[in-house]
Scaffold this active site. Structure first.
Site, PDB file in Angstrom:
ATOM      1  N   HIS A  72     -10.369   0.751   1.883  1.00  0.00           N
ATOM      2  CA  HIS A  72     -10.158   1.749   2.941  1.00  0.00           C
ATOM      3  C   HIS A  72     -11.337   1.594   3.894  1.00  0.00           C
ATOM      4  O   HIS A  72     -12.452   1.990   3.579  1.00  0.00           O
ATOM      5  CB  HIS A  72     -10.096   3.169   2.372  1.00  0.00           C
ATOM      6  CG  HIS A  72      -9.821   4.195   3.432  1.00  0.00           C
ATOM      7  ND1 HIS A  72      -8.627   4.860   3.557  1.00  0.00           N
ATOM      8  CD2 HIS A  72     -10.588   4.631   4.476  1.00  0.00           C
ATOM      9  CE1 HIS A  72      -8.664   5.670   4.610  1.00  0.00           C
ATOM     10  NE2 HIS A  72      -9.849   5.551   5.186  1.00  0.00           N
ATOM     11  N   ASP A 103       1.478   2.515   3.551  1.00  0.00           N
ATOM     12  CA  ASP A 103       0.618   3.698   3.403  1.00  0.00           C
ATOM     13  C   ASP A 103       1.456   4.973   3.472  1.00  0.00           C
ATOM     14  O   ASP A 103       0.986   6.012   3.925  1.00  0.00           O
ATOM     15  CB  ASP A 103      -0.498   3.712   4.458  1.00  0.00           C
ATOM     16  CG  ASP A 103      -1.600   4.718   4.132  1.00  0.00           C
ATOM     17  OD1 ASP A 103      -1.663   5.186   2.981  1.00  0.00           O
ATOM     18  OD2 ASP A 103      -2.377   5.043   5.042  1.00  0.00           O
ATOM     19  N   ASN A 134      -5.372   7.288  -5.853  1.00  0.00           N
ATOM     20  CA  ASN A 134      -6.129   8.499  -5.475  1.00  0.00           C
ATOM     21  C   ASN A 134      -5.423   9.781  -5.920  1.00  0.00           C
ATOM     22  O   ASN A 134      -5.142  10.671  -5.132  1.00  0.00           O
ATOM     23  CB  ASN A 134      -6.428   8.519  -3.963  1.00  0.00           C
ATOM     24  CG  ASN A 134      -5.182   8.558  -3.086  1.00  0.00           C
ATOM     25  OD1 ASN A 134      -4.115   8.075  -3.481  1.00  0.00           O
ATOM     26  ND2 ASN A 134      -5.295   9.138  -1.902  1.00  0.00           N
ATOM     27  N   HIS A 158      -4.434  -0.924   5.968  1.00  0.00           N
ATOM     28  CA  HIS A 158      -3.999  -0.125   7.121  1.00  0.00           C
ATOM     29  C   HIS A 158      -4.911  -0.323   8.339  1.00  0.00           C
ATOM     30  O   HIS A 158      -5.548   0.605   8.814  1.00  0.00           O
ATOM     31  CB  HIS A 158      -3.837   1.362   6.778  1.00  0.00           C
ATOM     32  CG  HIS A 158      -4.869   1.964   5.866  1.00  0.00           C
ATOM     33  ND1 HIS A 158      -6.216   1.804   6.051  1.00  0.00           N
ATOM     34  CD2 HIS A 158      -4.744   2.744   4.765  1.00  0.00           C
ATOM     35  CE1 HIS A 158      -6.865   2.449   5.104  1.00  0.00           C
ATOM     36  NE2 HIS A 158      -5.992   3.025   4.311  1.00  0.00           N
ATOM     37  N   LYS A 199      -9.304  -0.578  -5.841  1.00  0.00           N
ATOM     38  CA  LYS A 199      -9.326   0.089  -4.539  1.00  0.00           C
ATOM     39  C   LYS A 199     -10.701   0.686  -4.262  1.00  0.00           C
ATOM     40  O   LYS A 199     -11.228   1.456  -5.065  1.00  0.00           O
ATOM     41  CB  LYS A 199      -8.272   1.197  -4.530  1.00  0.00           C
ATOM     42  CG  LYS A 199      -8.298   2.095  -3.317  1.00  0.00           C
ATOM     43  CD  LYS A 199      -7.733   1.404  -2.082  1.00  0.00           C
ATOM     44  CE  LYS A 199      -7.938   2.240  -0.828  1.00  0.00           C
ATOM     45  NZ  LYS A 199      -6.737   2.426  -0.050  1.00  0.00           N
ATOM     46  N   HIS A 259       2.851  14.428   1.680  1.00  0.00           N
ATOM     47  CA  HIS A 259       2.232  15.741   1.444  1.00  0.00           C
ATOM     48  C   HIS A 259       3.334  16.769   1.692  1.00  0.00           C
ATOM     49  O   HIS A 259       4.137  16.591   2.622  1.00  0.00           O
ATOM     50  CB  HIS A 259       1.094  16.013   2.428  1.00  0.00           C
ATOM     51  CG  HIS A 259      -0.094  15.114   2.256  1.00  0.00           C
ATOM     52  ND1 HIS A 259      -1.092  15.360   1.348  1.00  0.00           N
ATOM     53  CD2 HIS A 259      -0.443  13.962   2.885  1.00  0.00           C
ATOM     54  CE1 HIS A 259      -2.014  14.411   1.425  1.00  0.00           C
ATOM     55  NE2 HIS A 259      -1.645  13.540   2.344  1.00  0.00           N
ATOM     56  N   ALA A 317      -4.007  14.457   5.870  1.00  0.00           N
ATOM     57  CA  ALA A 317      -3.722  13.171   6.518  1.00  0.00           C
ATOM     58  C   ALA A 317      -2.654  12.426   5.734  1.00  0.00           C
ATOM     59  O   ALA A 317      -2.726  12.356   4.508  1.00  0.00           O
ATOM     60  CB  ALA A 317      -4.994  12.340   6.576  1.00  0.00           C
ATOM     61  N   HIS A 342       0.881  -1.199   0.000  1.00  0.00           N
ATOM     62  CA  HIS A 342       0.000   0.000   0.000  1.00  0.00           C
ATOM     63  C   HIS A 342       0.905   1.231   0.000  1.00  0.00           C
ATOM     64  O   HIS A 342       1.510   1.561   1.018  1.00  0.00           O
ATOM     65  CB  HIS A 342      -0.908   0.010   1.238  1.00  0.00           C
ATOM     66  CG  HIS A 342      -1.838   1.189   1.306  1.00  0.00           C
ATOM     67  ND1 HIS A 342      -3.175   1.051   1.583  1.00  0.00           N
ATOM     68  CD2 HIS A 342      -1.639   2.517   1.141  1.00  0.00           C
ATOM     69  CE1 HIS A 342      -3.753   2.244   1.584  1.00  0.00           C
ATOM     70  NE2 HIS A 342      -2.830   3.160   1.324  1.00  0.00           N
ATOM     71  N   HIS A 362       1.490   5.399  -1.646  1.00  0.00           N
ATOM     72  CA  HIS A 362       1.094   6.580  -2.408  1.00  0.00           C
ATOM     73  C   HIS A 362       2.343   7.205  -3.022  1.00  0.00           C
ATOM     74  O   HIS A 362       3.249   7.610  -2.299  1.00  0.00           O
ATOM     75  CB  HIS A 362       0.428   7.623  -1.506  1.00  0.00           C
ATOM     76  CG  HIS A 362      -0.832   7.112  -0.873  1.00  0.00           C
ATOM     77  ND1 HIS A 362      -2.061   7.259  -1.462  1.00  0.00           N
ATOM     78  CD2 HIS A 362      -1.045   6.432   0.274  1.00  0.00           C
ATOM     79  CE1 HIS A 362      -2.984   6.696  -0.691  1.00  0.00           C
ATOM     80  NE2 HIS A 362      -2.399   6.189   0.367  1.00  0.00           N
ATOM     81  N   LEU A 363       2.365   7.269  -4.360  1.00  0.00           N
ATOM     82  CA  LEU A 363       3.520   7.878  -5.036  1.00  0.00           C
ATOM     83  C   LEU A 363       3.198   9.242  -5.615  1.00  0.00           C
ATOM     84  O   LEU A 363       4.110   9.975  -6.007  1.00  0.00           O
ATOM     85  CB  LEU A 363       4.019   6.963  -6.160  1.00  0.00           C
ATOM     86  CG  LEU A 363       4.773   5.706  -5.737  1.00  0.00           C
ATOM     87  CD1 LEU A 363       5.136   4.878  -6.966  1.00  0.00           C
ATOM     88  CD2 LEU A 363       6.027   6.046  -4.933  1.00  0.00           C
ATOM     89  N   ARG A 364       1.905   9.577  -5.719  1.00  0.00           N
ATOM     90  CA  ARG A 364       1.484  10.856  -6.331  1.00  0.00           C
ATOM     91  C   ARG A 364       1.939  10.931  -7.794  1.00  0.00           C
ATOM     92  O   ARG A 364       2.146   9.908  -8.433  1.00  0.00           O
ATOM     93  CB  ARG A 364       2.009  12.072  -5.535  1.00  0.00           C
ATOM     94  CG  ARG A 364       1.865  11.983  -4.023  1.00  0.00           C
ATOM     95  CD  ARG A 364       0.462  11.836  -3.540  1.00  0.00           C
ATOM     96  NE  ARG A 364       0.408  11.975  -2.068  1.00  0.00           N
ATOM     97  CZ  ARG A 364      -0.568  11.491  -1.314  1.00  0.00           C
ATOM     98  NH1 ARG A 364      -1.574  10.808  -1.853  1.00  0.00           N
ATOM     99  NH2 ARG A 364      -0.555  11.676  -0.016  1.00  0.00           N
TER     100      ARG A 364
HETATM  101  C1  NCD Z   1      -3.649   8.959   2.256  1.00  0.00           C
HETATM  102  C2  NCD Z   1      -3.246  10.036   1.258  1.00  0.00           C
HETATM  103  O1  NCD Z   1      -2.699  11.044   1.677  1.00  0.00           O
HETATM  104  O2  NCD Z   1      -3.470   9.839   0.047  1.00  0.00           O
HETATM  105  N1  NCD Z   1      -3.632   9.524   3.568  1.00  0.00           N
HETATM  106  C3  NCD Z   1      -3.523   8.836   4.722  1.00  0.00           C
HETATM  107  O3  NCD Z   1      -3.655   9.449   5.788  1.00  0.00           O
HETATM  108  N2  NCD Z   1      -3.261   7.568   4.763  1.00  0.00           N
HETATM  109  C4  NCD Z   1      -4.968   8.386   1.890  1.00  0.00           C
HETATM  110  C5  NCD Z   1      -5.298   7.116   2.627  1.00  0.00           C
HETATM  111  O4  NCD Z   1      -4.695   6.068   2.416  1.00  0.00           O
HETATM  112  O5  NCD Z   1      -6.229   7.160   3.463  1.00  0.00           O
HETATM  113 ZN    ZN Z   2      -3.269   5.080   1.802  1.00  0.00          ZN
END
Ligand code: NCD
Ligand code: ZN
Length: 347
Positions: free
Chosen positions: A137, A248, A42, A175, A100, A252, A264, A14, A16-18
């Site tokens: 999620h 996860d 996302n 998560h 997802k 940011h 978050a 899991h 996030h690479l953006r």
């Molecule tokens: C994630 C995100 O920033 O894309 N944020 C997080 O707090 N984990 C989204 C997610 O996995 O809920």
């Molecule tokens: Zn996530």
């Protein structure tokens, strides 16, 4: 004397690479240690169709520095308009590894997620037929449900009904932050697995709120009481096949975290393996780190474990990690585990 521990190369189930400059900045942090990762869809706009996933995969591979070996495992973002035939074709082509499910409004960029779960039943039935896993999620979004109860309520109101309505659907509860989630996955048989993040093994809700608000410890699902953290640690270090690593790691820019309405997400890609080695050592379970980080995930996803290995070395001197990673999208603070780390990954 240096103690060493060699593992099959780990994967992150899991991540996030953006996109764009952020992707370029954070990708090496994961690719340095992890062979593969399940890539969260996302983005804005989200990765909804097979075509979107193919284009995003190409952008990730284009951003990968030469000489780094990393395979992004793509996911599709489930919407009420998702076409079962597009999902099945993307799976058959080897383009996507999972779909997802974000309940609409649950977290960062989840506005296009699902409101009415009946509307996605056709896609879920098709996924059950073809064996394509659903990553979930697991939080309800109802305003009247306390944020600390949202995972437990989701299990009863959404996850269990979906699984009963869709026999054979393979689900990853992502998560997990509660004992309730651990118990649900543990008794759910071979069709359900659960990922656990690095940071939820380290922090409870006090770390976020006591002595001043700590925006870099805020993520969703939010960290819960200590008893839940202990249940997560017991599950992660148990070696049980149902539980595997999904960091996860969610970058940011600092100005979006350190704000009156902070985003978050905890960014743990950089130091996850050092933190996990410390956690597993504290639990007397170093011999089970490989199951959690490198073996259980591929087994659930029906993929072979990686051929390569990594070696962790423990030194008396703590490992120095940068406090933040500079990216073209701004600085990103690296998760501070609040304790010295002595295990480093041998370069
Ligand atoms: C994630 C995100 O920033 O894309 N944020 C997080 O707090 N984990 C989204 C997610 O996995 O809920
Ligand atoms: Zn996530």
């Amino acid at each position: 004397m240096t103690t060493t521990l060699t593992l099959r190369r780990p994967d992150d189930w899991h991540l996030h690479l953006r996109d764009g400059a952020m992707l370029e900045g954070v990708l090496p942090e994961s690719a340095r240690h992890f062979a593969r990762a399940i890539i969260m869809p996302n983005l804005v706009p989200p990765v909804v169709t097979a075509r979107d996933a193919a284009a995003y995969r190409d952008r990730i591979l284009a951003a990968l520095p030469a000489g780094m070996d990393f395979t992004p495992l793509m996911t599709l973002y489930l919407t009420e308009e998702t076409d079962p035939a597009d999902v099945a074709a993307a799976h058959a082509a080897g383009l996507v590894t999972a779909v997802k499910l974000y309940p609409a409004g649950a977290t960062t960029n989840s506005a296009s997620g699902v409101r009415d779960f009946d509307k996605v039943q056709g896609v879920l039935d098709r996924m059950a037929e073809i064996g394509l896993p659903l990553c979930v999620h697991g939080e309800v979004t109802d305003a009247e449900i306390d944020i600390f109860d949202r995972e437990a309520v989701f299990i009863d109101r959404v996850l269990d009904p979906i699984r009963r309505a869709t026999p054979g659907l393979r689900v990853v509860m992502e998560h997990i932050t509660t004992r309730d989630g651990i118990d649900y996955v543990r008794q759910g048989g071979p069709d359900i697995g659960g990922t656990i993040t690095t940071h939820h093994l380290v922090i409870n809700r006090n770390h976020i709120l006591v002595g001043g608000i700590k925006p870099h410890y805020y993520c969703l699902p939010v960290a819960k009481r200590e008893e839940h953290r202990l249940a997560l640690r017991a599950a992660a270090t148990s070696g049980e096949a149902s539980f595997f690593l999904g960091t996860d790691s969610a970058p940011h820019p600092d100005d979006a975290k350190e704000s009156a309405c902070g985003c978050a997400g905890c960014f743990t890609a950089t130091n996850t393996l050092s933190i996990l080695a410390r956690v597993f050592e504290e639990e007397g379970a170093l011999d089970r780190l490989e199951a959690f980080a490198s073996l259980n995930g591929p087994a659930f996803y029906r993929l072979p474990p990686n051929d390569g290995t990594i070696t962790l070395e423990k030194d008396a001197a703590p490992v120095a990690y940068p406090a933040r990673i500079e990216t073209g999208a701004g600085p990103v603070t690296v998760f501070d585990p609040g304790m010295p780390l002595h295990w480093r990954v041998r370069p």
